[in-house]
Design a protein around this motif. Structure first.
Motif, PDB file in Angstrom:
ATOM      1  N   UNK A  93      28.952  36.271  38.826  1.00  0.00           N
ATOM      2  CA  UNK A  93      28.546  37.610  39.271  1.00  0.00           C
ATOM      3  C   UNK A  93      29.508  38.676  38.750  1.00  0.00           C
ATOM      4  N   UNK A  94      30.795  38.393  38.823  1.00  0.00           N
ATOM      5  CA  UNK A  94      31.777  39.359  38.320  1.00  0.00           C
ATOM      6  C   UNK A  94      31.663  39.528  36.808  1.00  0.00           C
ATOM      7  N   UNK A  95      31.350  38.436  36.103  1.00  0.00           N
ATOM      8  CA  UNK A  95      31.172  38.547  34.656  1.00  0.00           C
ATOM      9  C   UNK A  95      29.963  39.420  34.322  1.00  0.00           C
ATOM     10  N   UNK A  96      28.860  39.231  35.065  1.00  0.00           N
ATOM     11  CA  UNK A  96      27.691  40.078  34.822  1.00  0.00           C
ATOM     12  C   UNK A  96      27.979  41.536  35.155  1.00  0.00           C
ATOM     13  N   UNK A  97      28.723  41.762  36.226  1.00  0.00           N
ATOM     14  CA  UNK A  97      29.074  43.133  36.592  1.00  0.00           C
ATOM     15  C   UNK A  97      29.939  43.783  35.515  1.00  0.00           C
ATOM     16  N   UNK A  98      30.931  43.041  35.030  1.00  0.00           N
ATOM     17  CA  UNK A  98      31.782  43.591  33.975  1.00  0.00           C
ATOM     18  C   UNK A  98      30.987  43.865  32.705  1.00  0.00           C
ATOM     19  N   UNK A  99      30.070  42.959  32.371  1.00  0.00           N
ATOM     20  CA  UNK A  99      29.247  43.169  31.174  1.00  0.00           C
ATOM     21  C   UNK A  99      28.354  44.399  31.324  1.00  0.00           C
ATOM     22  N   UNK A 100      27.747  44.552  32.511  1.00  0.00           N
ATOM     23  CA  UNK A 100      26.891  45.717  32.749  1.00  0.00           C
ATOM     24  C   UNK A 100      27.708  47.010  32.705  1.00  0.00           C
ATOM     25  N   UNK A 101      28.916  46.977  33.247  1.00  0.00           N
ATOM     26  CA  UNK A 101      29.760  48.173  33.217  1.00  0.00           C
ATOM     27  C   UNK A 101      30.137  48.545  31.792  1.00  0.00           C
ATOM     28  N   UNK A 102      30.479  47.550  30.985  1.00  0.00           N
ATOM     29  CA  UNK A 102      30.831  47.838  29.592  1.00  0.00           C
ATOM     30  C   UNK A 102      29.621  48.339  28.805  1.00  0.00           C
ATOM     31  N   UNK A 103      28.447  47.782  29.080  1.00  0.00           N
ATOM     32  CA  UNK A 103      27.249  48.257  28.406  1.00  0.00           C
ATOM     33  C   UNK A 103      26.927  49.693  28.806  1.00  0.00           C
ATOM     34  N   UNK A 104      27.129  50.010  30.090  1.00  0.00           N
ATOM     35  CA  UNK A 104      26.890  51.375  30.533  1.00  0.00           C
ATOM     36  C   UNK A 104      27.830  52.340  29.816  1.00  0.00           C
ATOM     37  N   UNK A 105      29.108  51.978  29.732  1.00  0.00           N
ATOM     38  CA  UNK A 105      30.048  52.855  29.048  1.00  0.00           C
ATOM     39  C   UNK A 105      29.720  52.994  27.559  1.00  0.00           C
ATOM     40  N   UNK A 106      29.241  51.891  26.950  1.00  0.00           N
ATOM     41  CA  UNK A 106      28.860  51.976  25.541  1.00  0.00           C
ATOM     42  C   UNK A 106      27.671  52.910  25.346  1.00  0.00           C
ATOM     43  N   UNK A 155      38.184  40.068  53.715  1.00  0.00           N
ATOM     44  CA  UNK A 155      37.537  41.037  54.597  1.00  0.00           C
ATOM     45  C   UNK A 155      36.137  41.402  54.128  1.00  0.00           C
ATOM     46  N   UNK A 156      35.868  41.272  52.826  1.00  0.00           N
ATOM     47  CA  UNK A 156      34.521  41.530  52.312  1.00  0.00           C
ATOM     48  C   UNK A 156      33.710  40.247  52.135  1.00  0.00           C
ATOM     49  N   UNK A 157      34.058  39.194  52.932  1.00  0.00           N
ATOM     50  CA  UNK A 157      33.266  37.961  53.049  1.00  0.00           C
ATOM     51  C   UNK A 157      33.157  37.212  51.719  1.00  0.00           C
ATOM     52  N   UNK A 158      34.293  36.974  51.090  1.00  0.00           N
ATOM     53  CA  UNK A 158      34.351  36.176  49.869  1.00  0.00           C
ATOM     54  C   UNK A 158      35.327  35.032  50.115  1.00  0.00           C
ATOM     55  N   UNK A 159      34.891  33.804  49.830  1.00  0.00           N
ATOM     56  CA  UNK A 159      35.735  32.630  50.031  1.00  0.00           C
ATOM     57  C   UNK A 159      36.644  32.444  48.821  1.00  0.00           C
ATOM     58  N   UNK A 194      34.961  31.084  43.687  1.00  0.00           N
ATOM     59  CA  UNK A 194      33.826  30.187  43.438  1.00  0.00           C
ATOM     60  C   UNK A 194      33.164  30.502  42.104  1.00  0.00           C
ATOM     61  N   UNK A 195      32.446  29.512  41.546  1.00  0.00           N
ATOM     62  CA  UNK A 195      31.809  29.697  40.250  1.00  0.00           C
ATOM     63  C   UNK A 195      30.728  30.769  40.306  1.00  0.00           C
ATOM     64  N   UNK A 196      29.981  30.821  41.415  1.00  0.00           N
ATOM     65  CA  UNK A 196      28.943  31.847  41.533  1.00  0.00           C
ATOM     66  C   UNK A 196      29.547  33.243  41.528  1.00  0.00           C
TER      67      UNK A 196
END
Length: 316
Positions: free
Chosen positions: A175-188, A80-84, A169-171
């Motif tokens: 993207x999810x890896x970068x989001x998770x990394x940014x979230x962990x950095x923000x919490x740190x 529903x959020x346009x992800x294959x 998909x690999x892209x």
């Protein structure tokens, strides 16, 4: 005559044995037997064990009642959020009515497989990516209801449905890896900022406490020196804060003033209206003759000025 009777008896016995062998059937414990007599379904379903049918007239179909594990091929769809995504699942079902499983559907296994694939595609289109990754229990229940509703008319009951894997998909993975990394950095960073805030409050309390007792700051400095010296460094650079000097000066100021008051003699203060004069006066300096300096070096050798005579007189 007796021989004929014996031969007839043997033939009859052989015929009975052949009939029994042709009519005898064995139904296993996990099976049920459905009998068709001249194409018509018999009402009675044969239970497990030994049973007999009419040869050539009856046909017995055995139906397995064990739970069947059927893998559903991976289905590709758009959430529903346009992800294959590609999602595969597994279906556990069993036959509860042997007669309906034979009469109402041609191949109940194939029917359940197709229904599972279409239901899985429908679930993918109705769900979001986060639900597919984290809220699978709810999706499994919805998928089970979608498959079980038509399967009940086929004499089949769906025990449970499980989503096995969700391929991205690999892209999207990057993207999810970068989001998770940014979230962990923000919490740190938030945790570090909170720690700095708490430390600053404690340091402010410590500074306030040490300002009342300057000796505590000196003790703290000595403790720091001991901690640094424990690491066996050859050279120790000890910075002395300005605040330490100020604290020591404040602590030593009142004591020095009291000591000066005890040892300094009391001076007689003049009256307010009496003018203050110097007790001793500087002596007057005598008037000394100023030396005569000639205007030029030539004047020393000029006879008119008596230069040579003055020299001779001095020699005499």
């Amino acid at each position: 005559m007796e021989v004929d009777l014996v031969a007839l008896g043997v033939a009859a016995g052989a015929a009975c044995v052949a009939y029994v062998m042709a009519a005898a059937r064995v139904v296993k414990q996990y099976e049920r037997g459905v009998v068709f007599r001249l194409g018509r379904l018999r009402d009675r379903v044969r239970e497990p064990g030994f049973t007999m049918i009419v040869p050539i007239v009856d046909r017995l179909h055995k139906v397995n009642l064990q739970i069947v594990t059927m893998p559903v091929p991976a289905q590709e769809g758009i959430t529903r959020d346009n992800v294959t995504v590609r999602v595969d699942a597994v279906v556990y079902f069993k036959v509860v009515d042997a007669a309906d499983a034979i009469v109402r559907v041609e191949d109940y296994r194939f029917a359940v497989s197709q229904m599972a694939q279409t239901s899985l595609r429908s679930i993918i289109g109705k769900s979001e990516l986060d639900d597919l990754l984290s809220n699978r229990e709810k999706l499994n229940q919805g998928l089970e209801l979608m498959i079980d509703s038509p399967a009940l008319g086929w004499g089949v009951s769906v025990d449970r449905v499980e989503i096995k894997d969700v391929s991205l998909p690999e892209t999207m993975k990057r993207s999810m890896a970068r989001q998770a990394e940014a979230d962990r950095e923000r919490r740190a960073r938030v945790i570090n900022a909170d720690a700095e805030l708490q430390a600053s409050k404690k340091l402010a309390e410590a500074a306030h406490q040490m300002s009342e007792t300057p000796a505590a700051l000196q003790l703290r400095l000595l403790q720091t020196v001991m901690a640094v010296a424990a690491e066996k460094n050859s050279t120790l650079v000890l910075p002395i804060p300005v605040e330490l000097l100020r604290f020591l000066e404040r602590g030593a100021g009142p004591a020095r003033d009291e000591e000066e008051l005890h040892h300094e003699p009391h001076a007689v203060k003049p009256p307010l209206n009496t003018p203050v004069t110097n007790a001793t006066a500087m002596p007057a300096m005598p008037d000394l003759p100023m030396p005569v300096v000639p205007e030029s070096p030539a004047a020393l050798s000029d006879p008119a000025h008596g230069g040579h005579e003055s020299l001779d007189d001095e020699r005499r």
